[in-house]
Write a protein that holds these residues in place. Structure first.
Motif, PDB file in Angstrom:
ATOM      1  N   PRO A  11       0.838  -1.199   0.000  1.00  0.00           N
ATOM      2  CA  PRO A  11       0.000   0.000   0.000  1.00  0.00           C
ATOM      3  C   PRO A  11       0.873   1.249   0.000  1.00  0.00           C
ATOM      4  O   PRO A  11       1.866   1.327   0.715  1.00  0.00           O
ATOM      5  CB  PRO A  11      -0.799  -0.121   1.306  1.00  0.00           C
ATOM      6  N   GLN A  12       0.508   2.229  -0.827  1.00  0.00           N
ATOM      7  CA  GLN A  12       1.317   3.446  -0.921  1.00  0.00           C
ATOM      8  C   GLN A  12       1.190   4.229   0.388  1.00  0.00           C
ATOM      9  O   GLN A  12       0.083   4.510   0.852  1.00  0.00           O
ATOM     10  CB  GLN A  12       0.865   4.292  -2.105  1.00  0.00           C
ATOM     11  N   PRO A  13       2.313   4.577   1.043  1.00  0.00           N
ATOM     12  CA  PRO A  13       2.288   5.096   2.411  1.00  0.00           C
ATOM     13  C   PRO A  13       1.326   6.250   2.653  1.00  0.00           C
ATOM     14  O   PRO A  13       0.568   6.223   3.624  1.00  0.00           O
ATOM     15  CB  PRO A  13       3.739   5.521   2.643  1.00  0.00           C
ATOM     16  N   THR A  14       1.323   7.295   1.812  1.00  0.00           N
ATOM     17  CA  THR A  14       0.453   8.442   2.051  1.00  0.00           C
ATOM     18  C   THR A  14      -0.875   8.340   1.314  1.00  0.00           C
ATOM     19  O   THR A  14      -1.664   9.287   1.353  1.00  0.00           O
ATOM     20  CB  THR A  14       1.174   9.728   1.623  1.00  0.00           C
ATOM     21  N   ALA A  15      -1.117   7.225   0.648  1.00  0.00           N
ATOM     22  CA  ALA A  15      -2.385   7.039  -0.071  1.00  0.00           C
ATOM     23  C   ALA A  15      -2.819   5.585   0.031  1.00  0.00           C
ATOM     24  O   ALA A  15      -3.136   4.943  -0.955  1.00  0.00           O
ATOM     25  CB  ALA A  15      -2.234   7.464  -1.527  1.00  0.00           C
ATOM     26  N   GLU A  16      -2.821   5.055   1.256  1.00  0.00           N
ATOM     27  CA  GLU A  16      -3.135   3.634   1.455  1.00  0.00           C
ATOM     28  C   GLU A  16      -4.536   3.273   0.983  1.00  0.00           C
ATOM     29  O   GLU A  16      -4.765   2.168   0.496  1.00  0.00           O
ATOM     30  CB  GLU A  16      -3.004   3.277   2.940  1.00  0.00           C
ATOM     31  N   SER A  17      -5.462   4.195   1.120  1.00  0.00           N
ATOM     32  CA  SER A  17      -6.838   3.908   0.736  1.00  0.00           C
ATOM     33  C   SER A  17      -7.085   4.121  -0.753  1.00  0.00           C
ATOM     34  O   SER A  17      -8.204   3.899  -1.227  1.00  0.00           O
ATOM     35  CB  SER A  17      -7.801   4.791   1.538  1.00  0.00           C
ATOM     36  N   LYS A  18      -6.058   4.544  -1.503  1.00  0.00           N
ATOM     37  CA  LYS A  18      -6.248   4.846  -2.917  1.00  0.00           C
ATOM     38  C   LYS A  18      -5.464   3.934  -3.850  1.00  0.00           C
ATOM     39  O   LYS A  18      -5.968   3.524  -4.885  1.00  0.00           O
ATOM     40  CB  LYS A  18      -5.841   6.302  -3.190  1.00  0.00           C
ATOM     41  N   ARG A  19      -4.215   3.607  -3.486  1.00  0.00           N
ATOM     42  CA  ARG A  19      -3.365   2.869  -4.423  1.00  0.00           C
ATOM     43  C   ARG A  19      -2.521   1.834  -3.698  1.00  0.00           C
ATOM     44  O   ARG A  19      -2.111   2.045  -2.549  1.00  0.00           O
ATOM     45  CB  ARG A  19      -2.438   3.846  -5.189  1.00  0.00           C
ATOM     46  N   ILE A  20      -2.247   0.739  -4.396  1.00  0.00           N
ATOM     47  CA  ILE A  20      -1.310  -0.273  -3.920  1.00  0.00           C
ATOM     48  C   ILE A  20      -0.403  -0.677  -5.071  1.00  0.00           C
ATOM     49  O   ILE A  20      -0.801  -0.661  -6.238  1.00  0.00           O
ATOM     50  CB  ILE A  20      -2.032  -1.522  -3.359  1.00  0.00           C
ATOM     51  N   LEU A  21       0.816  -1.016  -4.735  1.00  0.00           N
ATOM     52  CA  LEU A  21       1.796  -1.486  -5.717  1.00  0.00           C
ATOM     53  C   LEU A  21       1.835  -3.009  -5.650  1.00  0.00           C
ATOM     54  O   LEU A  21       2.065  -3.589  -4.587  1.00  0.00           O
ATOM     55  CB  LEU A  21       3.176  -0.908  -5.429  1.00  0.00           C
ATOM     56  N   VAL A  22       1.587  -3.654  -6.771  1.00  0.00           N
ATOM     57  CA  VAL A  22       1.575  -5.115  -6.864  1.00  0.00           C
ATOM     58  C   VAL A  22       2.778  -5.552  -7.695  1.00  0.00           C
ATOM     59  O   VAL A  22       2.951  -5.099  -8.831  1.00  0.00           O
ATOM     60  CB  VAL A  22       0.263  -5.628  -7.500  1.00  0.00           C
ATOM     61  N   ILE A  23       3.608  -6.424  -7.112  1.00  0.00           N
ATOM     62  CA  ILE A  23       4.819  -6.891  -7.777  1.00  0.00           C
ATOM     63  C   ILE A  23       4.736  -8.400  -7.959  1.00  0.00           C
ATOM     64  O   ILE A  23       4.538  -9.138  -6.989  1.00  0.00           O
ATOM     65  CB  ILE A  23       6.075  -6.522  -6.961  1.00  0.00           C
TER      66      ILE A  23
ATOM     67  N   TRP B 129       9.364  -0.149   0.296  1.00  0.00           N
ATOM     68  CA  TRP B 129       9.418   1.269  -0.034  1.00  0.00           C
ATOM     69  C   TRP B 129      10.730   1.861   0.461  1.00  0.00           C
ATOM     70  O   TRP B 129      11.240   1.475   1.526  1.00  0.00           O
ATOM     71  CB  TRP B 129       8.253   2.014   0.620  1.00  0.00           C
ATOM     72  N   VAL B 130      11.263   2.822  -0.260  1.00  0.00           N
ATOM     73  CA  VAL B 130      12.445   3.561   0.180  1.00  0.00           C
ATOM     74  C   VAL B 130      12.167   5.055   0.124  1.00  0.00           C
ATOM     75  O   VAL B 130      13.035   5.861  -0.204  1.00  0.00           O
ATOM     76  CB  VAL B 130      13.690   3.198  -0.656  1.00  0.00           C
ATOM     77  N   CYS B 131      10.944   5.404   0.448  1.00  0.00           N
ATOM     78  CA  CYS B 131      10.513   6.795   0.452  1.00  0.00           C
ATOM     79  C   CYS B 131       9.317   6.915   1.377  1.00  0.00           C
ATOM     80  O   CYS B 131       8.426   6.054   1.351  1.00  0.00           O
ATOM     81  CB  CYS B 131      10.143   7.250  -0.963  1.00  0.00           C
ATOM     82  N   PRO B 132       9.244   7.943   2.221  1.00  0.00           N
ATOM     83  CA  PRO B 132       8.103   8.066   3.145  1.00  0.00           C
ATOM     84  C   PRO B 132       6.788   8.331   2.452  1.00  0.00           C
ATOM     85  O   PRO B 132       5.725   8.129   3.041  1.00  0.00           O
ATOM     86  CB  PRO B 132       8.512   9.239   4.049  1.00  0.00           C
ATOM     87  N   PHE B 133       6.835   8.790   1.186  1.00  0.00           N
ATOM     88  CA  PHE B 133       5.613   9.076   0.451  1.00  0.00           C
ATOM     89  C   PHE B 133       5.232   7.984  -0.530  1.00  0.00           C
ATOM     90  O   PHE B 133       4.176   8.041  -1.139  1.00  0.00           O
ATOM     91  CB  PHE B 133       5.760  10.411  -0.304  1.00  0.00           C
ATOM     92  N   GLY B 134       6.111   7.019  -0.741  1.00  0.00           N
ATOM     93  CA  GLY B 134       5.811   5.960  -1.687  1.00  0.00           C
ATOM     94  C   GLY B 134       6.136   6.321  -3.120  1.00  0.00           C
ATOM     95  O   GLY B 134       5.480   5.836  -4.047  1.00  0.00           O
TER      96      GLY B 134
END
Length: 997
Positions: A189-201, A241-246
């Protein structure tokens, strides 16, 4: 001597049936259970950390989970499935722990009640797992490439599968045109937008950024098109993640590579295609082809942000790389290689706060053997920032996590419980427990570390439960075990080489009597020492060493005298008769030496005793336990006095000798044994496993036997009949048998009241009880309360990223997107969201089936597994012809083609264009299509205008419609043929029937 014993026994005994008054213990009288577990369990395999509650969870290979909380609280959870964990994660600050085990069972643990509240059996193979940090939802990725959504109901602590799903066909592409291995390796889940986007690998390297509300991918990158080496089978093994904002993600691969990819942090109108990572880290894993086992990221301002890279544990690699992700670094990679003592299986970073509100982090590692070591993360940060200076700091040191205050291994123990004179209150122990240094650094104590004022030792008489440990260096430590935590109170160590009171030889036997203030120890060389303590109370200056071990008082402040005796062989057991003053010493050679402790003669130079009386058997044998029943030990039934008290009147009329060995337990008649008659009244042989320890316990009116086996099994039997009353097992207990010239790492002792302490090495011990006694240990509930429900969230926790500075747009780790030519453009601004409102919206989104056709197709596939799912592009009605190179490449590139999802009876139900957009209106598209154009140019085909692409799509659509019409005609012809065949079959059947008539 034996004549006097014979007369005494005969006087106290009369002829009576075997059993005498020993016939009262029943199965309902006993309840074997684990009271408390202290330390690091054996077989650790995985970490989880609640950064708000400061709770560390460690799972084991046998299905246990150990919890460490603040104020030295500890708890042990035991699952019904004795299998390792796949994934372990907290629902932050909610008192819920999710464990996914090897059987694909999702366990929900209630930390407040310390109970397993729910288990969901997942049908597919779980390959990835993630819990939202700001909401009660979690994502489960499986080996088929699908992502399922579960809701965590906090009030009842259970999980419910939602209707929302991310199917493989919608995220990755057509299942018929990809590799067989389509597993999802990471869901982030993207850190500052958990309810909006997720990264699937995916395992093959394919990555998508999924827009939750619109159920579509807005970023496509990775995959087989970006393999660094042609025909190289490169698969994803880890990511973080390697960024606080994703905006950046680090991905580790099985060939040792670590790539950093850029991710958009705001909603986009179309599908973004990233052609290459923004950075490739140069590490030592690539040259050795070591798979990346785990990635952890630590944010510490812009200059000290770092990435921890660990190799896979199944490869003999004990290297841990720490890379400084400095945003000002363009070319050079600053890294630190930690050469570990063994390969590691997992790592975690914990944080604590000092009294000066300074944050302090620690890196914890689980070795392949299950042991835990740690590094001070502040030293790692300091080294990375100053390693290129003129005076670089020293390398960080590895520290093994083990029980405090123990300088050498424990070889023998003694437990004395239920002291009636103990007067200390619960409040006293509450503060003492908080002051004990924690096993794992979840909180920081006072700066000076001196807590000697928390506990003042004035004598043994005030201690409710006394625990004594003998060590491999000859030292003897006394602990207050009135609460489940061992509080050190006194240490006896050899002060110099001329000090004969103690030596550096491992201790093998202990005996203690509080009434007479006598301590007796035996060691491996056959030396027996008798200590007499001075009268109590002791002054404050005579108290135990401080908690940090900075000061040690000399032994003669509390010891009145020491006598030394030498026997043959290693001392195994000690027993004393208080009335006569005789000491019995048993050795590993089978000898029993009987000594009068009051008429002893000693050599003035060496201190050794001049003579002893010894009894030797014909065939020396090793006995685990021996006790006389109905004589000395029966006198303590129901009384709060220690073993070895004087013989009282009213003894049972029949006495027995109980002998337990590794293979069997025997009950002999004491009188017949003294008379030289060997008669076994009761016998029990052990077949399945060997017995490693035995002891008796007492209730108000009865006596029982406890047997502990090497497998951890515990049996409770009646005496003297040896009937089995109950049995259980202690999961995680491992007995290591003593080897040649070495002692066992396991030490066990018990009290009269049925309490047992079992030590495994220097990292854990078990407190086990066979009776329903809840007041043996103080502060038991507080010591096990790891979750604090009343913990309030700070403002920093309520606003994620509030303390994180805005990202700089410099360096290779800045918020920059690069195309193939190296041109740069700024990433879109980061979106902000109302967490509470967004989570409420998710409840509606996840409750709706976003891909109902996928569910329907899956049901149909389950009903008829033989049915083949054909793609419209696989149907070739006309003669096959050679396709241009340009179309072949486009078809292979991320499935940019038309796909028909469903059709019936020649009528098109739905046409869906995958990864293509409808014909756009006339507007500038240069920036949006630049990345795609570069990819086309790279692979050798001409660029097309938007109109030509539209004509191509229209031609493709007409071609597929023509195919559908052809299919409809062929279907009609097949139906006519089937009708004709059916009529012919009926006619043939009627003809055959007429012929038979």
């Amino acid at each position: 001597m034996f004549g006097n014993v014979k007369k005494l026994v005969e006087k106290a005994s009369i002829s009576k049936k075997p059993g005498g008054s020993f016939d009262g213990l029943k199965a309902s009288d006993v309840d074997p259970h684990l009271v408390f577990h202290y330390g690091i369990p054996l077989g650790c395999c995985m970490f989880a950390y609640d950064s708000i509650q400061k709770i560390l969870a460690i799972s084991t290979v046998d299905g246990r989970i150990k919890l460490f909380g603040q104020d030295n609280s500890q708890a042990l959870l035991e699952s019904d499935d004795t299998v390792p964990s796949k994934f372990l994660e907290f629902v932050q600050n909610q008192g819920i722990l999710i464990n996914v085990n090897l059987k694909n069972h999702i366990e929900v643990w209630d930390l407040e009640k310390r109970l397993l509240s729910d288990v969901h059996v997942f049908k597919e193979e779980i390959t990835s797992f993630a819990v939202m940090q700001t909401g009660s939802y979690m994502y489960v990725g499986d080996s088929d490439g699908n992502v399922k959504v579960f809701k965590i109901e906090q009030e009842v602590c259970r999980v419910i599968q939602m209707k929302y799903t991310i199917p493989f066909s919608a995220s990755h592409g057509n299942p018929t045109e990809v590799l067989a291995d389509r597993a999802i390796m990471s869901v982030l889940p993207q850190p500052t937008a958990e309810s909006k986007r997720i990264l699937v690998i995916f395992r093959d390297g394919f990555m998508i950024l999924w827009e939750i509300r619109e159920s579509k991918a807005i970023l496509v990158t990775g995959g087989s098109m970006f393999q660094s080496v042609p025909n190289e089978a490169k698969h994803v093994t880890s990511a973080c993640w390697v960024c606080p904002f994703g905006s950046k993600v680090a991905v580790g691969y099985n060939n040792g590579e670590v790539l950093i990819w850029s991710v958009p942090t705001s909603k986009q109108s179309g599908i973004g295609i990233q052609n290459a990572p923004i950075c490739k880290l140069i590490l030592g894993f690539k040259s050795e082809k070591t798979p990346i086992g785990s990635l952890k990221w630590a944010y510490a301002d812009a200059k000290a942000t770092r990435l921890y890279v660990m190799g896979a544990s199944d490869v003999s690699s004990s290297l841990l790389q720490v890379i400084l992700l400095n945003e000002h670094t363009e070319t050079r990679t600053i890294k630190l290689g930690l050469h570990l003592s063994e390969p590691c299986v997992d790592m975690v970073i914990t944080s604590s706060t000092t009294e000066q509100s300074k944050k302090q982090d620690f890196l914890l590692l689980i070795g392949k053997s299950g042991n835990i070591c740690m590094y001070d993360d502040c030293f790692i940060e300091k080294y990375l920032l100053q390693c290129q200076s003129r005076s670089p700091p020293s390398l960080p040191k590895e520290v093994t996590v083990k029980m405090p205050f123990i300088d050498s291994s424990i070889t023998v123990t003694k437990l004395v419980t239920e002291n009636p004179y103990a007067l200390s209150s619960d409040e006293d122990y509450f503060q003492v427990v908080k002051d004990i240094p924690p096993l794992v650094p979840l909180e920081t104590k006072s700066k000076d570390g001196d807590h000697s004022n928390s506990y003042q030792f004035s004598g043994f008489g005030k201690i409710k439960n006394l625990y004594i440990t003998g060590h491999s260096d000859g030292a003897i430590n006394f602990w207050d075990l009135s609460c489940p935590f061992p509080i050190p109170v006194l240490s006896l160590k050899q002060q110099s080489e001329d000090d004969f009171s103690l030596s550096g030889i491992p201790l093998t036997a202990l005996y203690f009597d509080g009434n007479s203030r006598t301590l007796i120890s035996g060691d491996q060389s056959g030396m027996v020492r008798i200590f007499k303590f001075k009268p109590e109370p002791y002054t404050a200056d005579n108290s135990f060493i401080s908690f940090q071990g900075s000061t040690k008082k000399r032994n003669n402040h509390i010891i009145h005298s020491v006598k030394v005796i030498k026997v043959n062989g290693s001392v195994l057991c000690l027993a004393i008769c208080q009335k006569s003053g005789h000491l019995a010493v048993g050795s590993d050679r089978g000898d029993v030496s009987l000594v009068d402790t009051e008429v002893l003669a000693f050599d003035s130079d060496s201190g050794n005793m001049l003579s002893t009386s010894m009894v030797q058997p014909k065939k020396p044998s090793r006995a685990l336990f021996m006790q006389i029943l109905g004589w000395q030990d029966i006198s303590v039934r129901g009384a709060n006095i220690s073993i070895g008290s004087p013989v009282e009147e009213g003894m049972p009329k029949q006495s027995f000798i109980l002998v337990c060995s590794e293979k069997a337990a025997y009950v002999y008649s004491l009188i017949q044994t003294i008379q030289g008659v060997k008669k076994v009244h009761y016998k029990k042989k052990f077949h399945s496993t060997s017995c490693c320890w035995a002891s008796t316990f007492y209730t108000a009116s009865d006596i029982g036997l406890v047997l502990l086996f090497t497998s951890g099994k515990v049996e409770i039997r009646s005496l003297p009949e040896l009937s089995l009353l109950k049995e259980t097992s202690i999961r995680g207990f491992r007995y290591s048998a003593p080897k040649l010239n070495s002692l066992s790492d396991s030490s066990i002792c018990s009290s009269n009241s049925g309490d047992f302490v079992m030590v495994n090495g220097d990292q854990e011990y078990f407190i086990f009880s066979v009776l329903l006694q809840k007041d043996i240990f103080r502060n038991l509930d507080f010591s096990s309360r790891v979750y604090r429900k009343d913990l309030m969230l700070t403002q920093e926790v309520l606003t994620p990223g509030a303390t994180v500075q805005k990202e700089k747009k410099k360096g290779i780790f800045g918020s920059v997107l690069k195309d193939i030519k190296g041109s740069k453009k700024q990433a879109p601004e980061m979106e902000t969201e109302d967490t509470r409102e967004s989570i409420e919206e998710l409840s509606t989104v996840f409750s709706t089936a976003n891909f109902p056709s996928e569910v329907e197709n899956k049901d149909n596939q389950t009903a008829d597994e033989d049915e083949i799912d054909l793609n419209i592009d696989d149907i070739d009605i006309d003669d096959p012809g050679e396709k241009p190179k340009e179309q072949n490449i486009l078809a292979a590139f991320n499935k940019h083609k038309l796909k028909f999802q469903a059709f019936t009876a020649g009528k098109l139900k739905q046409i869906k264009v995958k990864n293509e957009k409808t014909i756009p209106k006339e507007e500038p598209q240069d920036e949006k299509s630049s990345a795609v154009d570069q990819i086309k140019k790279k692979y050798g085909f001409s660029l097309q205008s938007e109109s030509s692409a539209a004509r191509m799509a229209e031609s493709k659509l007409q071609d597929n419609v023509r195919k559908l019409q052809g299919i409809s005609l062929k279907t009609a012809e097949m139906q006519d043929t089937a009708k004709s065949f059916s009529s012919m079959a009926r006619e043939l059947l009627r003809t055959k029937e007429q012929e038979e008539k």
